[in-house]
Write an enzyme that holds these catalytic residues in place. Structure first.
Site, PDB file in Angstrom:
ATOM      1  N   ASP A 124       0.776  -1.208   0.135  1.00 38.24           N
ATOM      2  CA  ASP A 124      -0.059  -0.098   0.043  1.00 38.24           C
ATOM      3  C   ASP A 124       0.838   1.227   0.021  1.00 38.24           C
ATOM      4  O   ASP A 124       1.938   1.161   0.301  1.00 38.24           O
ATOM      5  CB  ASP A 124      -0.876   0.137   1.172  1.00 38.24           C
ATOM      6  CG  ASP A 124      -1.934   1.272   1.196  1.00 38.24           C
ATOM      7  OD1 ASP A 124      -2.249   1.608   0.012  1.00 38.24           O
ATOM      8  OD2 ASP A 124      -2.152   1.779   2.335  1.00 38.24           O
ATOM      9  N   SER A 125       0.228   2.456  -0.171  1.00 35.52           N
ATOM     10  CA  SER A 125       0.849   3.586  -0.245  1.00 35.52           C
ATOM     11  C   SER A 125       1.362   4.118   1.017  1.00 35.52           C
ATOM     12  O   SER A 125       2.311   4.769   1.357  1.00 35.52           O
ATOM     13  CB  SER A 125       0.260   4.874  -0.932  1.00 35.52           C
ATOM     14  OG  SER A 125      -0.979   4.821  -0.398  1.00 35.52           O
ATOM     15  N   TYR A 154      -0.810   8.596  -3.165  1.00 36.46           N
ATOM     16  CA  TYR A 154      -0.816   8.280  -4.648  1.00 36.46           C
ATOM     17  C   TYR A 154      -1.891   9.122  -5.244  1.00 36.46           C
ATOM     18  O   TYR A 154      -1.806   9.212  -6.464  1.00 36.46           O
ATOM     19  CB  TYR A 154      -1.345   6.692  -4.826  1.00 36.46           C
ATOM     20  CG  TYR A 154       0.019   5.991  -4.504  1.00 36.46           C
ATOM     21  CD1 TYR A 154       1.206   6.426  -4.388  1.00 36.46           C
ATOM     22  CD2 TYR A 154      -0.268   4.503  -4.630  1.00 36.46           C
ATOM     23  CE1 TYR A 154       2.447   5.410  -4.266  1.00 36.46           C
ATOM     24  CE2 TYR A 154       0.823   3.519  -4.646  1.00 36.46           C
ATOM     25  CZ  TYR A 154       2.012   3.997  -4.418  1.00 36.46           C
ATOM     26  OH  TYR A 154       3.203   3.059  -4.114  1.00 36.46           O
ATOM     27  N   GLY A 155      -2.795   9.567  -4.496  1.00 35.83           N
ATOM     28  CA  GLY A 155      -4.238   9.890  -5.059  1.00 35.83           C
ATOM     29  C   GLY A 155      -4.011  11.401  -5.973  1.00 35.83           C
ATOM     30  O   GLY A 155      -4.602  11.718  -7.080  1.00 35.83           O
ATOM     31  N   CYS A 165      -4.667  -1.311  -2.090  1.00 34.10           N
ATOM     32  CA  CYS A 165      -4.750   0.134  -2.228  1.00 34.10           C
ATOM     33  C   CYS A 165      -5.734   0.226  -3.426  1.00 34.10           C
ATOM     34  O   CYS A 165      -5.287  -0.088  -4.597  1.00 34.10           O
ATOM     35  CB  CYS A 165      -3.336   0.531  -2.731  1.00 34.10           C
ATOM     36  SG  CYS A 165      -3.306   2.519  -3.201  1.00 34.10           S
ATOM     37  N   ASN A 166      -6.710   0.867  -3.401  1.00 32.66           N
ATOM     38  CA  ASN A 166      -7.704   1.084  -4.570  1.00 32.66           C
ATOM     39  C   ASN A 166      -6.877   1.859  -5.645  1.00 32.66           C
ATOM     40  O   ASN A 166      -7.224   1.462  -6.797  1.00 32.66           O
ATOM     41  CB  ASN A 166      -8.879   1.747  -3.871  1.00 32.66           C
ATOM     42  CG  ASN A 166      -9.796   0.762  -3.243  1.00 32.66           C
ATOM     43  OD1 ASN A 166     -10.750   0.283  -3.778  1.00 32.66           O
ATOM     44  ND2 ASN A 166      -9.689   0.917  -1.917  1.00 32.66           N
ATOM     45  N   THR A 167      -6.437   2.981  -5.530  1.00 30.80           N
ATOM     46  CA  THR A 167      -5.752   3.804  -6.261  1.00 30.80           C
ATOM     47  C   THR A 167      -4.858   2.984  -7.176  1.00 30.80           C
ATOM     48  O   THR A 167      -4.683   3.045  -8.570  1.00 30.80           O
ATOM     49  CB  THR A 167      -5.066   5.156  -5.785  1.00 30.80           C
ATOM     50  OG1 THR A 167      -6.070   5.845  -5.069  1.00 30.80           O
ATOM     51  CG2 THR A 167      -4.572   5.741  -6.957  1.00 30.80           C
ATOM     52  N   CYS A 224     -11.047   3.512  -0.494  1.00 27.21           N
ATOM     53  CA  CYS A 224      -9.745   3.742  -0.112  1.00 27.21           C
ATOM     54  C   CYS A 224      -9.324   2.785   1.165  1.00 27.21           C
ATOM     55  O   CYS A 224     -10.198   2.892   1.907  1.00 27.21           O
ATOM     56  CB  CYS A 224      -9.355   5.122   0.076  1.00 27.21           C
ATOM     57  SG  CYS A 224      -7.610   5.355   0.849  1.00 27.21           S
ATOM     58  N   THR A 225      -8.558   2.001   1.071  1.00 31.35           N
ATOM     59  CA  THR A 225      -8.249   1.289   2.498  1.00 31.35           C
ATOM     60  C   THR A 225      -7.744   2.009   3.717  1.00 31.35           C
ATOM     61  O   THR A 225      -8.005   1.140   4.706  1.00 31.35           O
ATOM     62  CB  THR A 225      -7.194   0.179   2.113  1.00 31.35           C
ATOM     63  OG1 THR A 225      -5.979   0.711   1.644  1.00 31.35           O
ATOM     64  CG2 THR A 225      -7.289  -0.840   0.981  1.00 31.35           C
ATOM     65  N   HIS A 226      -7.453   3.218   3.403  1.00 27.87           N
ATOM     66  CA  HIS A 226      -7.231   4.085   4.758  1.00 27.87           C
ATOM     67  C   HIS A 226      -8.670   4.308   5.323  1.00 27.87           C
ATOM     68  O   HIS A 226      -8.661   4.486   6.606  1.00 27.87           O
ATOM     69  CB  HIS A 226      -6.795   5.340   4.146  1.00 27.87           C
ATOM     70  CG  HIS A 226      -5.089   5.321   3.895  1.00 27.87           C
ATOM     71  ND1 HIS A 226      -4.646   4.755   3.021  1.00 27.87           N
ATOM     72  CD2 HIS A 226      -4.054   5.807   4.608  1.00 27.87           C
ATOM     73  CE1 HIS A 226      -3.343   4.981   3.066  1.00 27.87           C
ATOM     74  NE2 HIS A 226      -3.094   5.434   4.201  1.00 27.87           N
TER      75      HIS A 226
END
Length: 264
Positions: A11-12, A43-44, A75-77, A189-191
């Protein structure tokens, strides 16, 4: 397959820990290396080309070094942009993360769904395709919420969450909805599940939050069905960039059974 061969979660930042938490429920004995690209966060705000090149390059080098049995882009992005490229690079199964539009569409009663993600995620054609395939006849309202990424990173480090950031997300989505009632909120977003409590207070008990962590964990477990696991020690937490980027994460990592952070 070496029993100590790990699952690589990438992930970022720390959002992928929500996937890690779900994974421990279904594969408690599997050794895990969590790779956090803190040097590339966020990343967004990056271009698609920047994200694709960075993610594919990092995962290629990490797979060579750590020899994982499976990689998960938590990470979705990164997934919506780079998943195909990463699958071309790696010779192991690669699991991605996509916005949970399908389950949200199945859950909504009002037909109005809110979706919060990064700037890069919400503009992807892949999200358009998910909406067309699974949310036909529904109203999907998308907003970018980069402030939630920062808030989640801060919260996991023991810092307070700025209520104004949560209120901004609520106010922008409800303004888009108008007289309609949002009853389902996609955390794309996994956050963002790290802020489930704060978002729940803002939107109220009538709004169900949906994210992909459990589904991702089940997919990983399915792909690794029948394999044996034997951890050789604590799970590892790898970071890009200076070690200072991981400052404040010690308690959260220790609670999840991680060894102290290492630099990649």
């Amino acid at each position: 397959m070496d029993k100590s061969s790990p699952i690589l979660l990438f992930d970022s930042g720390v959002g992928g820990l929500t996937v890690y938490d779900a994974l421990r429920d279904v594969l408690p004995d599997a050794p895990v290396i969590y790779a956090s690209d803190l040097a590339g966060l966020p990343y967004g705000t990056k271009t698609e080309a920047q994200i694709a090149a960075r993610v594919a390059g990092l995962l290629g080098r990490m797979a060579e070094r750590y020899q994982p049995r499976l990689a998960c882009i938590a990470c979705n992005t990164a997934s919506t942009i780079a998943l195909g490229m990463v699958r071309d690079v790696l010779e192991i199964p690669v699991v991605g993360t996509v916005p949970a539009i399908k389950p949200a569409a199945a859950l909504t009663q009002s037909g109005t769904i809110g979706l919060v993600g990064t700037e890069a995620t919400i503009r992807q054609a892949y999200v358009d395709e998910l909406e067309r395939e699974f949310a036909e006849g529904k109203r999907l309202l998308r907003i970018a919420a980069p402030g939630l990424v920062e808030a989640a990173e801060a919260k996991l480090r023991g810092q307070p969450v700025d209520p104004a950031v949560i209120a901004d997300v609520h106010d922008r989505l409800t303004a888009m909805a108008g007289d309609a009632q949002i009853d389902t909120l996609v955390l794309a977003c996994t956050h963002f599940p790290l802020l489930a409590g704060e978002l729940g207070e803002a939107f109220g008990p009538g709004v169900r939050q949906v994210d992909g962590a459990q589904g991702i964990a089940r997919r990983i477990a399915h792909l690794l069905s029948g394999q044996s696991f034997a951890a050789s020690g604590p799970n590892r937490f790898i970071v890009t960039g200076p070690m200072a980027g991981a400052a404040g994460l010690e308690a959260a990592l220790a609670a999840r059974g991680f060894a102290p952070p290492e630099i990649f």
